[in-house]
Structures are given as C-alpha cells and as structure tokens.
Design an enzyme around this catalytic site. Structure first.
Site, PDB file in Angstrom:
ATOM      1  CG  HIS A  71      17.958   3.492   4.618  1.00 50.45           C
ATOM      2  ND1 HIS A  71      17.280   4.512   4.003  1.00 50.45           N
ATOM      3  CD2 HIS A  71      17.097   2.450   4.678  1.00 50.45           C
ATOM      4  CE1 HIS A  71      16.058   4.119   3.718  1.00 50.45           C
ATOM      5  NE2 HIS A  71      15.912   2.869   4.109  1.00 50.45           N
ATOM      6  CE  LYS A  72      22.097   1.734   8.333  1.00 48.26           C
ATOM      7  NZ  LYS A  72      21.796   0.464   8.944  1.00 48.26           N
ATOM      8  CG  HIS A  73      28.633   5.363   4.909  1.00 50.01           C
ATOM      9  ND1 HIS A  73      28.037   5.165   6.126  1.00 50.01           N
ATOM     10  CD2 HIS A  73      29.259   6.561   4.990  1.00 50.01           C
ATOM     11  CE1 HIS A  73      28.287   6.203   6.912  1.00 50.01           C
ATOM     12  NE2 HIS A  73      29.024   7.065   6.251  1.00 50.01           N
ATOM     13  CB  ILE A  74      28.930   0.702   0.586  1.00 46.98           C
ATOM     14  CG1 ILE A  74      29.437  -0.061   1.802  1.00 46.98           C
ATOM     15  CG2 ILE A  74      29.917   1.804   0.181  1.00 46.98           C
ATOM     16  CD1 ILE A  74      30.738  -0.833   1.537  1.00 46.98           C
TER      17      ILE A  74
ATOM     18  CG  ASN B  29      19.798  -0.929   5.440  1.00 45.15           C
ATOM     19  OD1 ASN B  29      20.226   0.171   5.070  1.00 45.15           O
ATOM     20  ND2 ASN B  29      19.009  -1.039   6.457  1.00 45.15           N
TER      21      ASN B  29
END
Ligand code: PLP
Length: 427
Positions: free
Chosen positions: A204-207, A202
């Site tokens: 907000h995550k690193h990728i 999603n």
C-alpha cells in the site's frame, strides 16, 4: 445546478479511478535474475559475512543510505518488524514509557508492549495530524524512554522541535516514515530526522516489494543492534569476537528480507522520485481546485516541507455545510469519489488498551511493579485526535500520480457539487 447522485442525479464520475501500479518490466527482470541465481535468501544466523544478508539485500541498503543521506540502513521484512527492532535497539524495557501517536497504523503504537514497556499517547496537531513537541511535552514523565513519531499521511512531523525536546530529556526518537518516503523538511528527508527512521515497502505504500522495510540510523551502535535483532542476536553474540557486552534486548528474531524483495525494492527506489513528483502535482492540483470550497480545509503543507501525500486528508466543517460529515461523505461516494470518514479510530480505544490484557491475560506489563506511575487510555485523553477522527477528517487514499489531470477535475467537481448543494440549502 444538477441533482446530487445520492438523490437520483447523474454521478460526476461513473467509472472507477485508475489503481496505482508500479511494478513493471524492471522488477520482473530483477526477480528473474534472483530466481536464476538459485539463492533466494543468503542470510545466515551466525557471525559470518552472511550475517548481513545476500548481495541484493546489501545493495539495497547501500542505495538507501545514499538516497536518504544516512550512515546506516538495515532492511527488514516489514515496517512492523522495523519498529519493533527499533524499540529493542533503543533499549526500551520494563518500567519504561514510550510516547506514541494515537492516530496511525496500530503497529506504530504497539511496539513498546513487545518489550514490556507502556505506550503513552500524545495528542496530534490539528494541521498535520502528527504528534508535536507541545503534545509530547505534556505527557513526558521520569519513566519516558523513547518517542515514536509518525509522519502521518506523508507530512513530516515537527522533527526539529521534537529532537530538541528529546535531547533535553535524553530520549530516543524513532521516526515512522512508512507513509513519507521522499517527504522533506528543507533538504532533509523524513525518516532521517530522528535517531532511527523506519520505512515500509508493503503493497500500500509509495514503493513496495510485497512486504519489506528499511530502517535507517546515523548511529553505528544502534545499527548493529538492529542487525542483531533482525537475525538471531542471542545465537550470534556468543560467536562475535568480544561479543556479549550489552545484552539488553539482545533476543533476536527472524526479520530478514529475501533477495527477491531486495531486488524489487532496488528497482522501486529508482522510481520513487518520479512517482512522488507526479503524486505531489496531482495533490497540488486538487488543493488548488478545492481552495475556495466552503466547509472544506485542504491539507496544510508547512513552510519548507514536502508532503508525500500517502493520503489526501481534508477537514470538514459541518456547521458551515449544514449536514453531518457522514451525509457529506455519502453524497461524495455517490458521485463516484472514494472518501473515508476519519482514518483509524484512536488507537487507545482498541480492546488491547481498554482491557489491558496481553501477556497471560494478567494485566502485564501495565501492572508490572517496575512501572512507577499510571497511564490513562480513557476516551477524552486526546481531544484533538477524537475531534479529527469522529467529526472533521475526510480523506482519500485513491489520489496518486497515475491519475490524470482530468481525474482530479472530477474530484474537484464532485466536491463543489456536493458542497454547493448543501451550503445553498443551509443558507
Ligand atoms: C504501513 C504502516 C506501517 C506498517 O508497515 P508494514 O510494512 O506493513 O509492517 C507502520 N506505520 C505506518 C504509519 C504505516 O502506514
């Protein structure tokens, strides 16, 4: 010593920090290719080659297995779906208890309820904020069926000890690595340390790819169950040669990822090493800068571990600094540093658990006669979690690898300014 911004002085940082941006020409081109193909998702909910999705979905899954060193990868439309599918594949059902963390995003704890099982909260370790073999052991009962361990903020949980404990009791371990892609214990990746691992894609995550997830396992039987739950198990099983078999939780959903998301995720995976490397560098720089700041403990990184720093979490000691955490955080925010007090409130304090109302508002599954025993969600059941959340933890999600060393120096300077000011006043 300059005046604190909260008292009318000049803030250390006047302009906002750069936002994290990872989508570029590569993702644009990959999406254009999918659009040109005219096929935005190739899944079919029938026993056919398309049961496993389109070419980009399968390519992403292959890349994921190669990168993380696992046998099987099953993409989903979110990590929430992935966690739910993992619990289904683990065979969790009525009467079962599933041990979960109280200090995580709500979906890591809620999944058992979908299968009429009971979430049981284990306390966290005050260094990593993850549940540990010790805290899990304290809440194991004859009803325990599975454990959902979260590599919270990006530090891997103590998975070797947890897996040994799980083996002793015959429990399935689901590792929620949504915040920890690229984190490691030794040379083994977080997410690949349990029986099933769940990654999030999603925003907000690193990728990320919009919404999405990849679920991994080395167990072919679990992988097939994950695929069935992802895609209309009940319809597909009747067509599958020799199908039927173990029908436990074989009610399928539509948790499928589209070709567009898969194409973006493939490009993002190529960037993970670089994005994570620079993030770790910046985090290490800040840790170095804050290493002698009174009243502040920097993130712990256990020997041999790689921390992925989804969030940079510090512990605050109000007794040393002399002002409550809220005042310290407010002063930092006035200096231009985005800092939150605590993460999410201990999950068992949510109305869902306090009131135990879910299906039909009847108290099910908590009052299900299949469940032998009782579970408490009272305030006080996880004292370390409560102390961290309500008293000690301060954290920022604004630290990432696209900040410059000078940006990090602003973080450090603001902490020093605020901590020195209050510590001096307290002395
Ligand atoms: C983000 C997150 C999830 C949920 O991920 P989605 O892909 O948004 O469903 C689950 N667990 C943790 C720890 C997370 O941070």
């Amino acid at each position: 010593m300059s005046r604190l911004a909260i008292e009318g002085g000049t803030p250390v940082r006047a302009k906002p920090f750069p936002e994290y941006r990872t989508i570029g020409a590569e993702e644009k081109a990959a999406v254009a290719e999918v659009l040109d193909s005219g096929v935005l998702s190739a899944f079919l909910g029938t026993w056919s080659p398309e049961f496993l999705g389109g070419p980009r979905v399968r390519k992403l899954e292959e890349e994921w297995t190669a990168y993380f060193g696992v046998a099987h990868a099953v993409s989903m439309n979110s990590a929430t779906s992935g966690l739910y599918a993992a619990l289904g594949a683990a065979g969790v059902g009525p009467g079962d208890e599933v041990i979960v963390s109280p200090y995580t995003m709500s979906a890591s704890a809620a999944g058992p309820l979908l299968y009429n099982a009971i979430p049981v909260f284990a306390d966290i370790d005050p260094e990593t904020f993850c549940i540990s073999a010790e805290t899990i052991r304290a809440v194991i009962t004859p009803q325990t069926k599975a454990i959902v361990v979260v590599d919270i903020f990006g530090h891997p949980a103590d998975m070797d000890a947890i897996m040994a404990l799980a083996a002793e009791h015959g429990l399935t371990v689901i590792e929620d690595a949504a915040q920890a892609p690229g984190a490691k214990i030794g040379d083994r990746y977080a997410g690949a340390l349990g029986h099933i691992g769940v990654f999030s894609l999603n925003y907000h995550k690193h990728i990320h790819c919009g919404e999405g997830s990849v679920v991994v396992t080395d167990d072919p039987a679990l992988a097939e169950k994950l695929q069935l739950i992802r895609n209309h198990a009940e319809a597909v099983l009747q067509q599958k040669p020799g199908g039927g078999g173990d029908l436990n939780n074989m009610l399928g959903f539509n948790y499928r990822m589209t070709e567009i998301e898969a194409a973006i995720a493939s490009e993002q995976l190529k960037k993970l090493d670089g994005l994570l490397g620079s993030r770790v560098e910046r985090a290490n720089q800040l840790t170095e800068l804050l290493s002698n700041t009174r009243g502040i403990s920097t993130p712990v990184v256990r020997a041999g571990c790689v921390h992925s720093y989804y969030a940079y979490a510090l512990r605050y000691d109000a007794a040393v600094v002399g002002v409550p955490r809220s005042q310290f955080a407010e002063a930092l925010r006035a200096e231009g540093i985005p800092i939150a007090e605590g993460y999410v409130a201990p999950i068992y304090l949510q109305p869902l658990y306090q009131e135990r109302k879910l299906y039909g508002g009847t108290g099910s599954p908590w009052n299900d006669p299949a469940h032998k025993g009782s579970v408490s969600y009272e305030r006080g059941i996880c004292p370390v979690t409560e102390r961290m959340h309500f008293e000690e933890l301060i954290y920022t999600g604004a630290l990432h690898g696209q900040l410059s060393p000078a940006d990090i120096e602003d973080f450090g300077e603001a902490f020093h300014k605020v901590a020195n000011h209050y510590c001096r006043a307290a002395a």
